[in-house]
Scaffold this motif. Structure first.
Motif, PDB file in Angstrom:
ATOM      1  N   LYS A 191       0.796  -1.334  -0.035  1.00  0.00           N
ATOM      2  CA  LYS A 191      -0.026  -0.106   0.033  1.00  0.00           C
ATOM      3  C   LYS A 191       0.900   1.020  -0.034  1.00  0.00           C
ATOM      4  O   LYS A 191       1.985   1.219   0.679  1.00  0.00           O
ATOM      5  CB  LYS A 191      -0.959   0.240   1.187  1.00  0.00           C
ATOM      6  CG  LYS A 191      -1.975  -1.082   1.115  1.00  0.00           C
ATOM      7  CD  LYS A 191      -2.716  -1.077   2.664  1.00  0.00           C
ATOM      8  CE  LYS A 191      -1.731  -1.530   3.826  1.00  0.00           C
ATOM      9  NZ  LYS A 191      -2.840  -1.412   4.979  1.00  0.00           N
ATOM     10  N   ARG A 192       0.398   2.245  -0.748  1.00  0.00           N
ATOM     11  CA  ARG A 192       0.912   3.682  -0.625  1.00  0.00           C
ATOM     12  C   ARG A 192       2.527   3.393  -1.281  1.00  0.00           C
ATOM     13  O   ARG A 192       3.290   4.202  -0.503  1.00  0.00           O
ATOM     14  CB  ARG A 192       0.707   4.291   0.718  1.00  0.00           C
ATOM     15  CG  ARG A 192      -0.772   4.618   0.956  1.00  0.00           C
ATOM     16  CD  ARG A 192      -0.792   5.394   2.337  1.00  0.00           C
ATOM     17  NE  ARG A 192      -2.012   5.314   2.588  1.00  0.00           N
ATOM     18  CZ  ARG A 192      -3.002   6.390   2.223  1.00  0.00           C
ATOM     19  NH1 ARG A 192      -2.492   7.355   1.322  1.00  0.00           N
ATOM     20  NH2 ARG A 192      -4.285   6.591   2.604  1.00  0.00           N
ATOM     21  N   CYS A 193       2.663   2.752  -2.005  1.00  0.00           N
ATOM     22  CA  CYS A 193       4.145   2.657  -2.589  1.00  0.00           C
ATOM     23  C   CYS A 193       4.077   3.460  -3.979  1.00  0.00           C
ATOM     24  O   CYS A 193       2.860   4.107  -4.493  1.00  0.00           O
ATOM     25  CB  CYS A 193       4.442   1.322  -3.092  1.00  0.00           C
ATOM     26  SG  CYS A 193       4.656   0.309  -1.874  1.00  0.00           S
ATOM     27  N   LYS A 194       5.145   3.828  -4.513  1.00  0.00           N
ATOM     28  CA  LYS A 194       5.550   4.404  -5.946  1.00  0.00           C
ATOM     29  C   LYS A 194       6.600   3.812  -6.703  1.00  0.00           C
ATOM     30  O   LYS A 194       7.639   3.544  -6.089  1.00  0.00           O
ATOM     31  CB  LYS A 194       5.698   5.788  -5.677  1.00  0.00           C
ATOM     32  CG  LYS A 194       5.744   6.506  -6.987  1.00  0.00           C
ATOM     33  CD  LYS A 194       6.462   7.928  -6.778  1.00  0.00           C
ATOM     34  CE  LYS A 194       7.831   8.069  -6.978  1.00  0.00           C
ATOM     35  NZ  LYS A 194       8.593   9.150  -7.326  1.00  0.00           N
ATOM     36  N   ILE A 195       6.074   3.528  -7.826  1.00  0.00           N
ATOM     37  CA  ILE A 195       6.856   2.730  -8.931  1.00  0.00           C
ATOM     38  C   ILE A 195       7.128   3.992  -9.798  1.00  0.00           C
ATOM     39  O   ILE A 195       6.129   4.359 -10.758  1.00  0.00           O
ATOM     40  CB  ILE A 195       6.470   1.619  -9.585  1.00  0.00           C
ATOM     41  CG1 ILE A 195       5.710   0.645  -8.318  1.00  0.00           C
ATOM     42  CG2 ILE A 195       7.734   0.820 -10.487  1.00  0.00           C
ATOM     43  CD1 ILE A 195       7.119   0.195  -7.542  1.00  0.00           C
ATOM     44  N   GLY A 196       8.371   4.429 -10.112  1.00  0.00           N
ATOM     45  CA  GLY A 196       8.677   5.683 -10.927  1.00  0.00           C
ATOM     46  C   GLY A 196       8.627   5.315 -12.363  1.00  0.00           C
ATOM     47  O   GLY A 196       8.777   4.302 -12.593  1.00  0.00           O
ATOM     48  N   LYS A 197       8.480   6.420 -13.260  1.00  0.00           N
ATOM     49  CA  LYS A 197       8.382   6.450 -14.660  1.00  0.00           C
ATOM     50  C   LYS A 197       9.501   5.537 -15.144  1.00  0.00           C
ATOM     51  O   LYS A 197      10.701   5.469 -14.775  1.00  0.00           O
ATOM     52  CB  LYS A 197       8.501   7.812 -15.354  1.00  0.00           C
ATOM     53  CG  LYS A 197       7.016   8.415 -14.952  1.00  0.00           C
ATOM     54  CD  LYS A 197       7.295  10.024 -15.366  1.00  0.00           C
ATOM     55  CE  LYS A 197       6.189  10.990 -14.831  1.00  0.00           C
ATOM     56  NZ  LYS A 197       6.396  12.602 -15.494  1.00  0.00           N
ATOM     57  N   TYR A 198       9.033   4.755 -16.337  1.00  0.00           N
ATOM     58  CA  TYR A 198      10.068   3.990 -16.963  1.00  0.00           C
ATOM     59  C   TYR A 198      10.696   2.828 -16.212  1.00  0.00           C
ATOM     60  O   TYR A 198      11.928   2.398 -16.835  1.00  0.00           O
ATOM     61  CB  TYR A 198      11.091   4.811 -17.724  1.00  0.00           C
ATOM     62  CG  TYR A 198      10.405   5.939 -18.781  1.00  0.00           C
ATOM     63  CD1 TYR A 198      10.161   5.420 -20.038  1.00  0.00           C
ATOM     64  CD2 TYR A 198      10.255   7.076 -18.377  1.00  0.00           C
ATOM     65  CE1 TYR A 198       9.584   6.288 -21.024  1.00  0.00           C
ATOM     66  CE2 TYR A 198       9.625   7.947 -19.158  1.00  0.00           C
ATOM     67  CZ  TYR A 198       9.376   7.589 -20.573  1.00  0.00           C
ATOM     68  OH  TYR A 198       8.752   8.609 -21.354  1.00  0.00           O
ATOM     69  N   SER A 199      10.010   2.581 -15.189  1.00  0.00           N
ATOM     70  CA  SER A 199      10.822   1.352 -14.266  1.00  0.00           C
ATOM     71  C   SER A 199      10.156   0.131 -14.821  1.00  0.00           C
ATOM     72  O   SER A 199       9.249  -0.006 -15.513  1.00  0.00           O
ATOM     73  CB  SER A 199      10.519   1.421 -12.854  1.00  0.00           C
ATOM     74  OG  SER A 199      11.093   2.675 -12.206  1.00  0.00           O
TER      75      SER A 199
END
Length: 207
Positions: free
Chosen positions: A80-88
């Motif tokens: 929960k409440r994670c972030k996977i950044g652009k182009y990963s």
């Protein structure tokens, strides 16, 4: 976002500035619903393969042009409440026709832009971890030259509350205990105890 944060956003940016900032989030949440992930922000151009093996917690952000492939025994579990950044890229199978093991990411952890996480062996990332741009995880090592040399697959484990700087590389067998800080561009391949600071500091060289 909490109500006080939204109110502060309108105060700081003004009405239209706040609306243009929030609109992509609203569109992303709608996109998540249509792709079977309620309360998950999914950006533009995101590719999710083996979707039945990909679990994503509420209020997590999967940003633009990210690729996730959960083809493996454990699949991909993002808290929960994670972030996977652009182009990963989070890619469990080592080859398109060979299932890997999996990638497990705890609550409130973030991967910045252009990260790569392989899942040929199990990769575990704990809670409240912050991982910088271009960090890569490679849970598989060749035993010798050539594709037929065989591999090791011990996996990679990063415990909770770990900070990893940009462009660090984690190789098979890496274990990082809690509250550890990893400097930018570090190369890791062994066990690191809790509270350690790992880095590659620049040095003055006499000319």
């Amino acid at each position: 976002m909490h109500k006080d944060k939204i109110a502060n956003l309108f105060r700081q940016r003004g009405f239209w500035g706040a609306v243009t900032y929030l609109l992509p989030f609203l569109i992303g949440f709608i996109r998540g619903i249509f792709r079977g992930y309620a309360f998950v922000f999914i950006g533009r151009g995101v590719k999710i393969r083996s979707r039945s093996k990909v679990k994503i917690g509420a209020f997590t952000r999967i940003e633009d042009f990210t690729e996730i492939d959960g083809f493996g025994t454990r699949g991909v579990h993002i808290g929960k409440r994670c972030k996977i950044g652009k182009y990963s890229i989070i890619r469990v199978p080592p080859t398109p026709d060979t299932p890997g093991q999996g990638v497990l990411i705890g609550d409130h952890s973030t991967l910045a832009e252009f990260c790569f996480v392989g899942g040929a062996a199990l990769v575990e990332i704990g809670k409240n971890c912050s991982i910088g741009q271009y960090v890569s995880f490679h849970p598989q090592n060749h035993l010798g030259p050539g594709k037929s040399s065989g591999t090791t697959q011990f996996g990679i484990s990063v415990r909770s509350n770990v900070w990893i700087g940009a462009k660090a590389t984690l190789l098979d067998g890496t274990y990082i205990d809690e509250h550890t800080t990893v400097g930018a561009c570090a190369l890791l391949n062994k066990r690191y105890s809790s509270g350690t600071v790992i880095g590659v500091p620049a040095k003055n060289v006499a000319i």
